[in-house]
Scaffold this motif. Sequence first.
Motif, PDB file in Angstrom:
ATOM      1  N   TRP A 170       0.772  -0.924   0.529  1.00  0.00           N
ATOM      2  CA  TRP A 170      -0.067  -0.101  -0.018  1.00  0.00           C
ATOM      3  C   TRP A 170       0.372   1.776  -0.002  1.00  0.00           C
ATOM      4  N   GLY A 171       2.228   0.942  -0.094  1.00  0.00           N
ATOM      5  CA  GLY A 171       3.041   2.295  -0.261  1.00  0.00           C
ATOM      6  C   GLY A 171       2.965   3.115  -1.222  1.00  0.00           C
ATOM      7  N   VAL A 172       2.718   2.925  -2.326  1.00  0.00           N
ATOM      8  CA  VAL A 172       1.969   3.758  -3.419  1.00  0.00           C
ATOM      9  C   VAL A 172       0.742   4.207  -3.242  1.00  0.00           C
ATOM     10  N   ALA A 173       0.516   2.841  -3.370  1.00  0.00           N
ATOM     11  CA  ALA A 173      -1.135   2.530  -3.923  1.00  0.00           C
ATOM     12  C   ALA A 173      -2.216   3.562  -3.168  1.00  0.00           C
ATOM     13  N   GLU A 174      -1.780   3.220  -1.964  1.00  0.00           N
ATOM     14  CA  GLU A 174      -2.974   3.961  -1.488  1.00  0.00           C
ATOM     15  C   GLU A 174      -2.816   5.563  -1.115  1.00  0.00           C
ATOM     16  N   PRO A 175      -1.514   6.629  -0.701  1.00  0.00           N
ATOM     17  CA  PRO A 175      -1.696   7.970  -0.904  1.00  0.00           C
ATOM     18  C   PRO A 175      -2.354   8.397  -2.487  1.00  0.00           C
ATOM     19  N   VAL A 176      -1.734   7.645  -3.418  1.00  0.00           N
ATOM     20  CA  VAL A 176      -2.515   7.791  -4.476  1.00  0.00           C
ATOM     21  C   VAL A 176      -3.709   8.014  -4.560  1.00  0.00           C
ATOM     22  N   MET A 177      -4.303   6.705  -4.378  1.00  0.00           N
ATOM     23  CA  MET A 177      -6.143   6.395  -3.966  1.00  0.00           C
ATOM     24  C   MET A 177      -6.810   6.986  -3.148  1.00  0.00           C
ATOM     25  N   HIS A 178      -6.077   7.887  -2.118  1.00  0.00           N
ATOM     26  CA  HIS A 178      -6.477   8.988  -1.616  1.00  0.00           C
ATOM     27  C   HIS A 178      -6.723  10.383  -2.646  1.00  0.00           C
ATOM     28  N   PHE A 179      -5.719  10.478  -2.807  1.00  0.00           N
ATOM     29  CA  PHE A 179      -5.522  11.738  -3.223  1.00  0.00           C
ATOM     30  C   PHE A 179      -6.625  11.886  -4.692  1.00  0.00           C
ATOM     31  N   GLY A 180      -7.019  10.811  -5.349  1.00  0.00           N
ATOM     32  CA  GLY A 180      -8.299  11.085  -6.325  1.00  0.00           C
ATOM     33  C   GLY A 180      -9.676  10.558  -5.915  1.00  0.00           C
ATOM     34  N   SER A 185       2.050 -10.090 -10.268  1.00  0.00           N
ATOM     35  CA  SER A 185       1.898  -7.546 -10.807  1.00  0.00           C
ATOM     36  C   SER A 185       3.276  -7.863 -11.087  1.00  0.00           C
ATOM     37  N   GLY A 186       4.315  -8.466  -9.923  1.00  0.00           N
ATOM     38  CA  GLY A 186       5.943  -8.133 -10.299  1.00  0.00           C
ATOM     39  C   GLY A 186       5.998  -9.355 -11.753  1.00  0.00           C
ATOM     40  N   LEU A 187       5.944 -10.206 -11.198  1.00  0.00           N
ATOM     41  CA  LEU A 187       6.328 -11.194 -12.903  1.00  0.00           C
ATOM     42  C   LEU A 187       5.678 -10.953 -13.948  1.00  0.00           C
ATOM     43  N   ASN A 188       4.570 -10.370 -14.090  1.00  0.00           N
ATOM     44  CA  ASN A 188       4.275  -9.801 -15.115  1.00  0.00           C
ATOM     45  C   ASN A 188       4.861  -8.299 -15.693  1.00  0.00           C
ATOM     46  N   THR A 189       4.927  -7.434 -15.006  1.00  0.00           N
ATOM     47  CA  THR A 189       5.483  -6.019 -15.436  1.00  0.00           C
ATOM     48  C   THR A 189       7.046  -7.116 -15.787  1.00  0.00           C
ATOM     49  N   LEU A 190       7.711  -7.919 -15.117  1.00  0.00           N
ATOM     50  CA  LEU A 190       9.321  -7.805 -15.471  1.00  0.00           C
ATOM     51  C   LEU A 190       9.698  -9.345 -16.345  1.00  0.00           C
ATOM     52  N   THR A 191       8.301 -10.239 -16.459  1.00  0.00           N
ATOM     53  CA  THR A 191       8.128 -11.453 -17.436  1.00  0.00           C
ATOM     54  C   THR A 191       7.228 -11.729 -18.294  1.00  0.00           C
ATOM     55  N   ASN A 192       6.479 -10.868 -18.032  1.00  0.00           N
ATOM     56  CA  ASN A 192       5.196 -10.911 -19.050  1.00  0.00           C
ATOM     57  C   ASN A 192       4.383 -11.712 -18.459  1.00  0.00           C
ATOM     58  N   SER A 200      -5.743   2.710 -10.039  1.00  0.00           N
ATOM     59  CA  SER A 200      -7.115   2.258 -10.473  1.00  0.00           C
ATOM     60  C   SER A 200      -7.824   1.101 -10.422  1.00  0.00           C
ATOM     61  N   GLN A 201      -7.064   0.098 -12.011  1.00  0.00           N
ATOM     62  CA  GLN A 201      -6.981  -0.328 -11.742  1.00  0.00           C
ATOM     63  C   GLN A 201      -7.155  -1.926 -11.112  1.00  0.00           C
ATOM     64  N   ASN A 202      -5.548  -1.520 -10.926  1.00  0.00           N
ATOM     65  CA  ASN A 202      -4.908  -3.074  -9.951  1.00  0.00           C
ATOM     66  C   ASN A 202      -3.825  -2.474  -8.482  1.00  0.00           C
ATOM     67  N   GLU A 203      -4.365  -2.273  -7.700  1.00  0.00           N
ATOM     68  CA  GLU A 203      -3.421  -1.643  -6.718  1.00  0.00           C
ATOM     69  C   GLU A 203      -1.821  -2.519  -6.819  1.00  0.00           C
ATOM     70  N   SER A 204      -1.890  -3.704  -7.083  1.00  0.00           N
ATOM     71  CA  SER A 204      -0.664  -4.614  -6.770  1.00  0.00           C
ATOM     72  C   SER A 204       0.103  -4.011  -7.667  1.00  0.00           C
ATOM     73  N   MET A 205       0.337  -3.420  -9.220  1.00  0.00           N
ATOM     74  CA  MET A 205       0.934  -2.985  -9.841  1.00  0.00           C
ATOM     75  C   MET A 205       1.433  -1.542  -9.222  1.00  0.00           C
ATOM     76  N   LEU A 224      10.434  -7.163  -6.734  1.00  0.00           N
ATOM     77  CA  LEU A 224      10.095  -8.177  -6.140  1.00  0.00           C
ATOM     78  C   LEU A 224      10.998  -9.449  -5.462  1.00  0.00           C
ATOM     79  N   LEU A 225      11.635  -9.480  -5.294  1.00  0.00           N
ATOM     80  CA  LEU A 225      12.649  -9.961  -4.175  1.00  0.00           C
ATOM     81  C   LEU A 225      11.878  -9.726  -2.454  1.00  0.00           C
ATOM     82  N   LEU A 226      12.113  -8.336  -2.788  1.00  0.00           N
ATOM     83  CA  LEU A 226      11.340  -7.648  -0.751  1.00  0.00           C
ATOM     84  C   LEU A 226      10.200  -8.456  -0.469  1.00  0.00           C
ATOM     85  N   ILE A 227       9.612  -8.383  -1.462  1.00  0.00           N
ATOM     86  CA  ILE A 227       8.805  -8.258  -1.451  1.00  0.00           C
ATOM     87  C   ILE A 227       8.034 -10.444  -1.135  1.00  0.00           C
TER      88      ILE A 227
END
Length: 498
Positions: free
Chosen positions: A98-108, A205-212, A374-379, A399-402
């Motif tokens: 939520w570190g990125v997702a929550e501030p962005v979602m609250h902003f909107g 989501s990370g695997l989707n971003t990095l390896t499709n 807005s479509q996928n908080e995990s991204m 990804l390794l951290l998660i």
Amino acid sequence: PPVFIGAAGLVVAFIIFGGIWTDTAKSVFDRTLTFISTQLGAYYIYLTFSVLILVIALAISPAGKIRLGSPGEEPEFRRLPWLAMLFSAGMGMGLVFWGVAEPVMHFGDPPFAQGNTPEAKEEAMRFAFFHWGFHPWAVYVLFGLGIAYFHFRKELPLAPRSLLYPILGDKINGPIGHAADIICTVGTLLGVATSLGLGAMQINSGLNTLTNVEFGTTNQLYVILIITAAATTSTITGVGKGIKYLSMVNLGLMALLLLFVMAVGPFGKQMEWFGSTFLANLRELPATSVWVDDQSGKSWQTDWTIFYWGWWISWCPFVGIFIARISRGRTIREFIVTILLLPATVTFLWFSVFGATAFHQLENGYQGLAEVVSQNESMALYELLGNLPLAQISQWAALLLIVIFFVTSSDSGSLVDDMVTSGGNPDPPVAQRAFWGVSEGASAAVLIVVGGLEALQSASISGGLIQSVLLIGCALSLVLALRKDRPGKPDDQTQPSA
């Protein structure tokens, strides 16, 4: 045996029910979430604020000098490993999610201000601080302090039943004590399963971003299967080996990612948001803590604050017992002040750095971040890192951290369930460790299949309801016991046997 059989039976029944009668389970979860959030929201809010007030009062009271162990006993773990373990168990996975997702979602969509305005930014950051700051750690502190005190000072089992000793006496060894342990075991499992479900979505989501790799339920189930196997292995090695070392690695990776975003992001804005939001959060804390939305049905507060308060309460046996297990030799004041302030400050810094960087990207015309969130908080985290230098390296590091957070959350939760269902044994049998590790993964898988994020929210809020009653019992028991156990005054409470 009554605790293990009772808790295991409920968990297996939950897995079968959700796995076979999926639609019915989804309907039950939805109705439960709606009832609790709309009818009992004020109860969660006032209870959580009362807990914060109580732990502050205990820290500044004479009882703060009492040591959790024998007089003069040295702490079992050094400070850095101690902090790393409690932070990894406490909220590391959720914070990364939520570190990125929550501030962005609250902003909107802020609760009071108009969305996408400067006022909305201030509100977004303040509520992120509010949700992840002092209140959750106060809940953890109260439960953990009760367990640590009655275990290390009174030689009672490292189990929730011990919290009720000043009220029930030896009756804690009967059906009421069994019920308390069973409820906390199942609640812990659901709370950890919520975190594991969020982790599986973010890893996918990370695997989707990095390896499709395709983002979907099937791949999330594969992630849960693989990580559960790793977490179970870590649990079997014990708290002094696998869990401690993984937590230290976790803390190091988290620090590196934080420093990287500070170095390549808008550092001045990050520090400005940290300072201004910290002060605003302190200034508005009493009013925000008792604010109750009077809207009927679901509301902003239902989706955010009530969800979080239920999640923290459902996690309190897990985190509380775990931090009690690793806190022998600390004084009550050190226990409260360190756990209440230090992780919260790190959390505030994390939200300031990542939230300010997200706002900076939005201000500079990159609206894709808001659309992705807005479509996928995990991204959210991967999308933000993708617009910074060295994107692929930082995304792989995230990804390794998660993944490691996933493992430490699961193995810590499994260890707690092991200890409770083995009669409070701090070094439970290996076979039970394996059973609870697999059960947590299976429960997370069921929640993902049944309804994704909404099912995870339902599980956390529902799990917190019954445990909130035990939290009240813990508060009463601690006050009663500490009145008789002051520094310089003989303890006139009968010493019970383990």
